[in-house]
Design an enzyme around this catalytic site. Structure first.
Site, PDB file in Angstrom:
ATOM      1  N   GLY A 199       0.809  -1.214   0.000  1.00  0.00           N
ATOM      2  CA  GLY A 199       0.000   0.000   0.000  1.00  0.00           C
ATOM      3  C   GLY A 199       0.840   1.260   0.000  1.00  0.00           C
ATOM      4  O   GLY A 199       1.710   1.461  -0.858  1.00  0.00           O
ATOM      5  N   GLY A 200       0.584   2.113   1.001  1.00  0.00           N
ATOM      6  CA  GLY A 200       1.289   3.397   1.078  1.00  0.00           C
ATOM      7  C   GLY A 200       2.792   3.228   1.168  1.00  0.00           C
ATOM      8  O   GLY A 200       3.556   4.080   0.699  1.00  0.00           O
ATOM      9  N   GLY A 214      13.457  10.556 -35.840  1.00  0.00           N
ATOM     10  CA  GLY A 214      12.982  11.199 -34.619  1.00  0.00           C
ATOM     11  C   GLY A 214      13.871  10.863 -33.432  1.00  0.00           C
ATOM     12  O   GLY A 214      14.066  11.685 -32.531  1.00  0.00           O
ATOM     13  N   ALA A 215      14.426   9.656 -33.440  1.00  0.00           N
ATOM     14  CA  ALA A 215      15.263   9.252 -32.310  1.00  0.00           C
ATOM     15  C   ALA A 215      16.515  10.145 -32.220  1.00  0.00           C
ATOM     16  O   ALA A 215      16.984  10.468 -31.129  1.00  0.00           O
ATOM     17  CB  ALA A 215      15.660   7.795 -32.446  1.00  0.00           C
TER      18      ALA A 215
HETATM   19  C1  LIG Z   1      -2.307   3.903   1.944  1.00  0.00           C
HETATM   20  C2  LIG Z   1      -3.183   2.695   1.884  1.00  0.00           C
HETATM   21  C3  LIG Z   1      -2.540   1.472   2.416  1.00  0.00           C
HETATM   22  O1  LIG Z   1      -1.433   1.465   2.851  1.00  0.00           O
HETATM   23  S1  LIG Z   1      -3.482   0.080   2.321  1.00  0.00           S
HETATM   24  C4  LIG Z   1      -2.400  -1.191   2.743  1.00  0.00           C
HETATM   25  C5  LIG Z   1      -2.790  -1.905   4.003  1.00  0.00           C
HETATM   26  N1  LIG Z   1      -1.855  -2.978   4.230  1.00  0.00           N
HETATM   27  C6  LIG Z   1      -2.036  -4.227   3.769  1.00  0.00           C
HETATM   28  O2  LIG Z   1      -2.991  -4.570   3.109  1.00  0.00           O
HETATM   29  C7  LIG Z   1      -0.971  -5.220   4.113  1.00  0.00           C
HETATM   30  C8  LIG Z   1      -1.477  -6.251   5.077  1.00  0.00           C
HETATM   31  N2  LIG Z   1      -0.384  -7.089   5.552  1.00  0.00           N
HETATM   32  C9  LIG Z   1       0.162  -8.043   4.789  1.00  0.00           C
HETATM   33  O3  LIG Z   1      -0.241  -8.302   3.661  1.00  0.00           O
HETATM   34  C10 LIG Z   1       1.264  -8.816   5.399  1.00  0.00           C
HETATM   35  O4  LIG Z   1       1.251  -8.571   6.794  1.00  0.00           O
HETATM   36  C11 LIG Z   1       2.637  -8.434   4.839  1.00  0.00           C
HETATM   37  C12 LIG Z   1       2.874  -6.923   4.813  1.00  0.00           C
HETATM   38  C13 LIG Z   1       2.757  -8.987   3.415  1.00  0.00           C
HETATM   39  C14 LIG Z   1       3.745  -9.048   5.735  1.00  0.00           C
HETATM   40  O5  LIG Z   1       3.505 -10.413   5.859  1.00  0.00           O
HETATM   41  P1  LIG Z   1       4.340 -11.256   6.926  1.00  0.00           P
HETATM   42  O6  LIG Z   1       5.803 -11.013   6.724  1.00  0.00           O
HETATM   43  O7  LIG Z   1       3.870 -12.661   6.809  1.00  0.00           O
HETATM   44  O8  LIG Z   1       3.990 -10.660   8.348  1.00  0.00           O
HETATM   45  P2  LIG Z   1       2.621 -10.809   9.161  1.00  0.00           P
HETATM   46  O9  LIG Z   1       1.466 -10.851   8.263  1.00  0.00           O
HETATM   47  O10 LIG Z   1       2.772 -11.898  10.145  1.00  0.00           O
HETATM   48  O11 LIG Z   1       2.582  -9.414   9.949  1.00  0.00           O
HETATM   49  C15 LIG Z   1       3.486  -9.111  11.013  1.00  0.00           C
HETATM   50  C16 LIG Z   1       2.711  -8.373  12.077  1.00  0.00           C
HETATM   51  O12 LIG Z   1       2.266  -7.148  11.515  1.00  0.00           O
HETATM   52  C17 LIG Z   1       0.861  -7.029  11.642  1.00  0.00           C
HETATM   53  N3  LIG Z   1       0.351  -6.313  10.477  1.00  0.00           N
HETATM   54  C18 LIG Z   1       0.550  -6.614   9.198  1.00  0.00           C
HETATM   55  N4  LIG Z   1      -0.033  -5.727   8.420  1.00  0.00           N
HETATM   56  C19 LIG Z   1      -0.594  -4.820   9.245  1.00  0.00           C
HETATM   57  C20 LIG Z   1      -1.339  -3.629   9.035  1.00  0.00           C
HETATM   58  N5  LIG Z   1      -1.554  -3.151   7.807  1.00  0.00           N
HETATM   59  N6  LIG Z   1      -1.788  -2.953  10.101  1.00  0.00           N
HETATM   60  C21 LIG Z   1      -1.531  -3.381  11.336  1.00  0.00           C
HETATM   61  N7  LIG Z   1      -0.809  -4.494  11.607  1.00  0.00           N
HETATM   62  C22 LIG Z   1      -0.361  -5.195  10.566  1.00  0.00           C
HETATM   63  C23 LIG Z   1       0.353  -8.448  11.699  1.00  0.00           C
HETATM   64  O13 LIG Z   1      -0.908  -8.493  12.315  1.00  0.00           O
HETATM   65  C24 LIG Z   1       1.448  -9.094  12.514  1.00  0.00           C
HETATM   66  O14 LIG Z   1       1.239  -8.728  13.853  1.00  0.00           O
HETATM   67  P3  LIG Z   1       1.614  -9.740  15.054  1.00  0.00           P
HETATM   68  O15 LIG Z   1       3.094  -9.917  14.983  1.00  0.00           O
HETATM   69  O16 LIG Z   1       0.878 -10.991  14.770  1.00  0.00           O
HETATM   70  O17 LIG Z   1       1.154  -9.023  16.283  1.00  0.00           O
END
Ligand SMILES: CCC(=O)SCCNC(=O)CCNC(=O)[C@H](O)C(C)(C)COP(=O)(O)OP(=O)(O)OC[C@H]1O[C@@H](n2cnc3c(N)ncnc32)[C@H](O)[C@@H]1OP(=O)(O)O
Length: 527
Positions: A182-183, A417-418
């Site tokens: 995401g962001g 053109g290139a």
């Molecule tokens: C501007 C708009 C935006 O940014 S929208 C984007 C919102 N974010 C997402 O959709 C991403 C959601 N998260 C994921 O897909 C995965 O966590 C990713 C980033 C790929 C990492 O995976 P992985 O390495 O397996 O870690 P995990 O899932 O076990 O996460 C680790 C701890 O972090 C947390 N976490 C994860 N994402 C978020 C989030 N967006 N907000 C709050 N907490 C988040 C997980 O819950 C996990 O927490 P814990 O260690 O179990 O306490």
């Protein structure tokens, strides 16, 4: 976690308070928990503080707001209020020059961005803009913190707005060191350079789970947005490395080639490589036969200081090379067609890559040297339908708009053109040169003869003999190396061996160049 409330009673005198401060600082330094740190290491990743140490000069880091905690409620957040709120912010030095930095701490909420986390980043970005110093983000975060909803989204809005405000004012470098969604992927896309590490970093707008749910496609995190994908296919990432140490070392190298801001020149260094060194190998490196490929990188190595350069987007759009290097100790951006990839033709991706590089050089006072050996734009339905017209126009627009010193050299062929687009004199290059092997023309002699002598060729008793004669005639009339020079369209035809010397003298003369564009809010470049 130690909190003020946990401290022993009686710790209320000055010494007690100082001890309390040190206890809290130690807590901040250690981070959330040993288990979280081990999990980070198990993924082959360093902690945020270790990364900052590798990026900055030893003992130069000054942290801002280490004691910040979120004030969000709901979803159990009240009970989980770690110091730093998952991002470490501050400033330090790289090669003795001030650099601002923020680093997500994946151990805290997966590095996800909440309101407090965001305002810490906003503050450091504002400080970097005001101080006129580069900003490096060390990204290892899951995007908007889901529990904080719209407050998290607004936090990202503030980052995007500052990224845009800082664009062309201070260098912004994004280093991707974990799964960034995401962001955490959008903000880097607004910055000047994106670095990634293979296997451990990914960038995507929506992760594999969402992709599966929406489109049914099965893909891994690396397959979707790993370093190789973004370095070779999407062009989102400029540099990819095998490990974090090398990656951060290369960020330091890049910073050594950039000015602190748009009002300064990039740092110059003393140069041991003689400015008038003859490039005797050049003649043999470039085959006179315009259809034979060669490696343009070898030409660049031969003319720049000590053969050293940093290639940007090395593995994307490989038919064009964009590189930063030094000539006589001063930083220069080189754009060069690469005849050993797609014959060095300009296509959609090459145009986009070079356009962005020209803009970056222009924004940061980096003179541009263009080395031409280009057969034209790539013909084809895919290219036309993909918008080669507007993508090619991006490169044209970027060059036409650039006010930094611009020098171009036609090594071999430059058609149509290139030729115009690749910084010809007619679009504002300050000085243009050609090697005696140059062929500047609307198109190659074969194609030209087929168009303008079509009738004669068709009506001749021996069409092939007529075609050969017409090709020869066109070549001798129009494609000799002095045609452009006689018309003042190149400033001189030079011995290839003199290329380095010629460039250095020209760059030296142009160092004080000043050119203004008409006053306007901003242009409306093709997108
Ligand atoms: C501007 C708009 C935006 O940014 S929208 C984007 C919102 N974010 C997402 O959709 C991403 C959601 N998260 C994921 O897909 C995965 O966590 C990713 C980033 C790929 C990492 O995976 P992985 O390495 O397996 O870690 P995990 O899932 O076990 O996460 C680790 C701890 O972090 C947390 N976490 C994860 N994402 C978020 C989030 N967006 N907000 C709050 N907490 C988040 C997980 O819950 C996990 O927490 P814990 O260690 O179990 O306490």
């Amino acid at each position: 976690m130690t909190t003020v409330e946990d401290l022993p009673a009686g710790a209320n005198d000055a010494r007690g308070r100082v001890a309390e401060l040190h206890a809290i600082r130690e807590q901040v330094r250690r981070g959330p928990s040993e288990r979280a740190t081990e999990a980070q290491r198990a993924k082959g990743k360093l902690t945020a503080r270790e990364r900052i140490e590798l990026l900055l000069d030893e003992d130069s880091f000054n942290e801002v707001e280490p004691l910040r905690r979120h004030r969000a409620t709901g979803f159990g957040l009240e009970a989980k209020k770690p110091y730093t709120d998952g991002v470490i912010t501050g400033w330090g030095t790289v090669h003795g020059r001030t650099v601002f930095v923020y680093a997500h701490d994946f151990r805290i909420f997966g590095g996800a961005l909440g309101e407090a986390h965001a305002t810490k980043i906003h503050k450091i970005m504002d400080m970097a803009i005001q101080a006129g110093a580069p900003l490096v983000s060390l990204n290892d975060g899951a995007g908007a913190r889901i529990q904080e909803g719209v407050s998290a989204l607004a936090g990202y809005g503030g980052i995007f707005q500052r990224n845009t405000k800082a664009s062309g004012v201070i260098p912004q470098i994004s280093v991707m060191l974990g799964p960034c969604a995401g962001g955490a992927a959008y903000s880097p896309a607004l910055t000047d350079f994106v670095f990634m590490v293979r296997e451990t970093s990914q960038m995507f707008i929506t992760g594999p789970d969402v992709v599966r749910a929406v489109t049914g496609e099965e893909i891994t995190q690396n397959g979707l947005g790993g370093a190789d994908v973004h370095a070779e296919t999407s062009g989102v990432c400029h540099f990819a490395y095998d490990d974090e140490q090398t990656c951060l070392e290369e960020v330091r190298y890049l910073l050594s080639l950039l000015p602190a801001n748009n009002r300064e020149n990039p740092p110059a260094v003393p140069c041991e490589d003689p400015a008038d060194r003859s490039g005797d190998a050049l003649l043999d490196l470039v085959p006179a036969d315009g259809n034979r490929p060669y490696d343009m990188r070898k030409v660049i190595e031969e003319i720049v200081d000590d053969g050293e350069y940093l290639e940007v987007h090395e593995r994307w759009a490989t038919n064009i090379i964009c590189a930063l290097s030094r000539f006589d100790g001063k930083v220069v951006g080189t754009i060069a067609n690469q005849p050993q990839s797609l014959a060095g033709v300009l296509d959609i991706e090459a145009s986009e890559k070079a356009a962005r590089f020209v803009q970056m050089c222009d924004a940061f006072n980096i003179p541009i040297v263009t080395l031409l050996d280009v057969p034209g734009f790539l013909p084809g339905v895919d290219q036309e339908h993909g918008g080669i017209i507007r993508h090619g126009a991006k490169l044209l627009y970027a060059y036409c708009n650039a006010t930094v010193p611009r020098i171009s050299i036609v090594l071999r062929k430059a058609y149509g053109g290139a030729y115009i687009v690749m910084d010809s004199q007619s679009i504002g290059a300050d000085l243009t040169y050609a090697w005696p092997t140059n062929e500047i023309a609307v198109m190659g002699a074969e194609g030209a003869a087929n168009v303008i002598f079509r009738k004669q060729i068709a009506e001749a008793d021996d069409s092939e003999a007529m075609r050969t004669r017409m090709v020869k005639e066109y070549k001798s009339e129009l494609m000799h190396p002095y045609y452009a020079a006689e018309r003042g369209l190149v400033d001189d035809v030079i011995d290839p061996a003199d290329t380095r010397r010629t460039l250095i003298r020209a760059l030296d003369m142009l160092r004080t160049k000043h050119a203004d564009l008409p006053a306007r809010k901003h242009g409306n470049p093709p997108q």
